[in-house]
Write a protein that holds these residues in place. Structure first.
Motif, PDB file in Angstrom:
ATOM      1  N   PRO A 181       0.847  -1.198   0.000  1.00 48.34           N
ATOM      2  CA  PRO A 181       0.000   0.000   0.000  1.00 48.34           C
ATOM      3  C   PRO A 181       0.882   1.246   0.000  1.00 48.34           C
ATOM      4  CG  PRO A 181       0.119  -0.913   2.210  1.00 48.34           C
ATOM      5  CD  PRO A 181       0.907  -1.840   1.328  1.00 48.34           C
ATOM      6  N   THR A 182       0.474   2.250  -0.727  1.00 50.16           N
ATOM      7  CA  THR A 182       1.351   3.393  -0.906  1.00 50.16           C
ATOM      8  C   THR A 182       0.602   4.672  -1.225  1.00 50.16           C
ATOM      9  OG1 THR A 182       3.116   4.270  -2.318  1.00 50.16           O
ATOM     10  CG2 THR A 182       1.674   2.650  -3.304  1.00 50.16           C
ATOM     11  N   ALA A 183       1.202   5.801  -0.826  1.00 51.93           N
ATOM     12  CA  ALA A 183       0.704   7.117  -1.205  1.00 51.93           C
ATOM     13  C   ALA A 183       1.401   7.623  -2.461  1.00 51.93           C
ATOM     14  CB  ALA A 183       0.893   8.106  -0.055  1.00 51.93           C
ATOM     15  N   ARG A 184       1.979   6.704  -3.236  1.00 50.71           N
ATOM     16  CA  ARG A 184       2.428   7.021  -4.588  1.00 50.71           C
ATOM     17  C   ARG A 184       1.251   6.716  -5.509  1.00 50.71           C
ATOM     18  NH1 ARG A 184       6.686   3.971  -2.244  1.00 50.71           N
ATOM     19  NH2 ARG A 184       5.962   2.093  -3.294  1.00 50.71           N
ATOM     20  N   ASP A 207       6.387  14.246  -8.858  1.00 51.04           N
ATOM     21  CA  ASP A 207       5.523  14.722  -7.771  1.00 51.04           C
ATOM     22  C   ASP A 207       4.272  13.855  -7.618  1.00 51.04           C
ATOM     23  OD1 ASP A 207       5.154  16.438  -5.638  1.00 51.04           O
ATOM     24  OD2 ASP A 207       4.092  17.973  -6.800  1.00 51.04           O
ATOM     25  N   ALA A 208       4.465  12.523  -7.725  1.00 51.69           N
ATOM     26  CA  ALA A 208       3.334  11.595  -7.627  1.00 51.69           C
ATOM     27  C   ALA A 208       3.024  11.192  -6.194  1.00 51.69           C
ATOM     28  CB  ALA A 208       3.617  10.339  -8.446  1.00 51.69           C
ATOM     29  N   LYS A 209       3.989  11.251  -5.302  1.00 50.19           N
ATOM     30  CA  LYS A 209       3.733  10.854  -3.919  1.00 50.19           C
ATOM     31  C   LYS A 209       3.080  12.012  -3.160  1.00 50.19           C
ATOM     32  CE  LYS A 209       8.099  12.241  -1.776  1.00 50.19           C
ATOM     33  NZ  LYS A 209       9.295  11.832  -1.042  1.00 50.19           N
ATOM     34  N   PHE A 210       2.305  11.663  -2.159  1.00 53.63           N
ATOM     35  CA  PHE A 210       1.642  12.666  -1.326  1.00 53.63           C
ATOM     36  C   PHE A 210       2.678  13.466  -0.543  1.00 53.63           C
ATOM     37  CE2 PHE A 210       0.183  14.005   2.812  1.00 53.63           C
ATOM     38  CZ  PHE A 210      -1.009  14.650   2.545  1.00 53.63           C
ATOM     39  N   THR A 211       2.555  14.794  -0.572  1.00 51.60           N
ATOM     40  CA  THR A 211       3.356  15.691   0.262  1.00 51.60           C
ATOM     41  C   THR A 211       2.449  16.808   0.760  1.00 51.60           C
ATOM     42  OG1 THR A 211       4.005  17.236  -1.498  1.00 51.60           O
ATOM     43  CG2 THR A 211       5.388  15.271  -1.197  1.00 51.60           C
TER      44      THR A 211
END
Length: 485
Positions: A181-184, A207-211
């Motif tokens: 599971p990922t925030a990507r 900039d695909a991962k959550f920031t």
């Protein structure tokens, strides 16, 4: 350099009073504030951030998330590196966006196995908040994970494509092996494209991962919020059982702001340092700083290729995670990598026939590893060597690998290295029900100063083998709702 609509200079707020003062802007502070803005009691908010506000483009051009090297901010008396990011968004900038939940047994380690401490709440109580945090971050995940980590809602996004070894292991071990599971982002969102599988997750090229920059800007630019970057909080002033003000340094000058509610979300080194400098020492302040322990291994495959998944880490295996062995050795979580960390094989036609695996084992907090204040007033960390519990957990998992990997053809398994750090510091302001043995209660409110909330992994009583960021986010939503509802 990015400038927020809500940004101010220290001089503009000196001596002012705010309803809520938030220290730091990482996972703990950001998700607390995201929830807090739904409640009228939050009022006018000030965010004090030590680092700069930098856009993704700023970071990419410079090749780093922050100009402040973490090691320059504290004295380290041991060899263990403690990694973190000081800057707007904190760890949301540098994380790899791996988001497994903690295991239900992680919250009941003492009750189940007579080891360490129980948390003041259990998995079931946190589960709805896990769902909320996953929605905010648009987590991609494998629904089959509900067999180990029960869920009340589906994942917001479908899982990433597994590698060939992961797909085979998932078929062979359907109750233990899952897609990471990922925030990507698996599917593009309004603010994030889909993961490019470039394997540069610390600073994502697309900039695909959550920031904080692409997922929480509406929170930090809310009309009720003021953000002051370059503000290093040094002290909290307390009297009459409450915190009255925060002192901070900016541009070589000292400033003070006043408030009604204070949210401390620096990190597991600098949050306790602020309390210690302030003379707020009730409970084990600074004691028990720790993180998980990791080792790198590589399985040489026999006839199947790897590195064909759609993101950097494609699988998780829980075969070495839970059981009575946790009385004496830590839980271990196995991460299956979709990147050639040790180079390709040199044999003709077999260059992709290898499988890098990271074994991460939980560690027990040790009071001897602690945050103190050095003679110059800076934070100082003493201790940090891996404990026997964590090392035993990793070794046990390594010994189980032939059985765990029996669903794929393996030629041999090679041990590669000990990981210098997992970059997940925690535990220095632990929560609990006993004020003599903990700093904050189960709602993350200081036992004595009832208008002080501590957020982030510093409050963890124990160390899971799972990545902590999703759990920090869920706990912060829960804490804000309990304090402000």
């Amino acid at each position: 350099m990015t400038r927020l609509q809500t940004q101010v200079r220290a001089e503009d707020i000196a001596g002012h009073h705010f309803d809520t003062v938030v220290i730091g802007s990482g996972f703990g502070s950001g998700f607390f504030l995201h929830e807090a803005l739904r409640h009228a009691r939050t009022g006018r908010v000030l965010v004090l951030e030590w680092g700069e506000i930098r856009s993704h483009a700023d970071q990419w051009e410079d090749g780093r998330q922050s100009r402040i090297a973490p090691g320059s901010t504290f004295a380290n008396t041991g060899d263990h590196p403690w990694n973190f990011t000081i800057g707007f968004g904190g760890g949301t900038n540098c994380w790899f966006a791996q988001t497994p939940r903690f295991h239900p047994s992680d919250f009941r380690l003492h009750s189940l196995y007579g080891t360490a401490r129980d948390w003041p709440f259990d998995y079931a109580q946190l589960e709805p908040f896990y769902c909320e945090a996953e929605e905010i971050m648009a987590i991609s995940g494998d629904e089959a994970m509900g067999r180990v980590l029960p869920r009340s809602r589906p994942f917001p996004q479908p899982p990433h494509h597994p590698s060939t070894p992961d797909a085979r292991l998932k078929r062979a071990r359907p109750d233990l092996h899952f897609v990471m599971p990922t925030a990507r982002a698996r599917v593009a969102t309004a603010t994030r494209p889909s993961c490019c599988a470039n394997h540069r997750c610390s600073l994502c090229p697309v900039d695909a991962k959550f920031t904080a920059n692409n997922g929480l800007m509406d929170t930090f630019q809310h009309a009720s919020v003021t953000v002051c970057p370059g503000a290093e909080v040094t002290h909290l002033d307390a009297s009459g059982g409450v915190v009255r003000s925060a002192q901070f340094r900016s541009g070589g000058r000292e400033f003070t702001v006043h408030g009604d509610l204070f949210v401390l979300g620096a990190n597991a080194i600098h949050s306790p340092a602020i309390l210690l400098r302030s003379g707020i020492e009730q409970g084990p302040v600074g004691k028990g700083l720790h993180e998980a322990y990791g080792i790198e291994v590589e399985a040489m495959l026999d006839g199947i290729d790897n590195f064909d998944g759609s993101t950097i880490t494609t699988g998780l295996d829980y075969g070495a995670y839970d059981g009575p062995f946790r009385k004496t050795s830590g839980a271990a979580l196995l991460y299956f990598e979709n990147r050639w960390k040790f180079g390709f094989r040199t044999e003709p036609g077999r260059w992709r026939q290898s499988l890098p695996i990271v074994i991460v084992a939980e560690e027990l907090p040790d009071e001897r590893c602690a945050v103190e204040i050095d003679t110059d007033g800076r934070a100082k960390v003493v201790g940090g060597e891996p404990g026997a519990y964590a090392v035993a957990g990793a070794e046990r998992a390594f010994e189980q690998l032939p059985d765990i990997l029996s669903g794929i053809p393996v030629e041999r398994i090679e041990r590669r290295s000990v990981r210098p750090t997992e970059s997940h510091l925690q535990g220095s302001l632990r929560m609990g029900t006993d004020p003599g043995d903990s700093v904050v209660d189960g709602g993350q409110v200081h036992h004595t100063l009832r208008n002080l909330v501590v957020v982030g992994s510093s409050v963890f009583p124990t160390c899971s083998a799972s990545n902590p960021s999703l759990t920090v986010a869920a706990m912060s939503i829960r804490a804000a709702r309990q304090v402000l509802a």
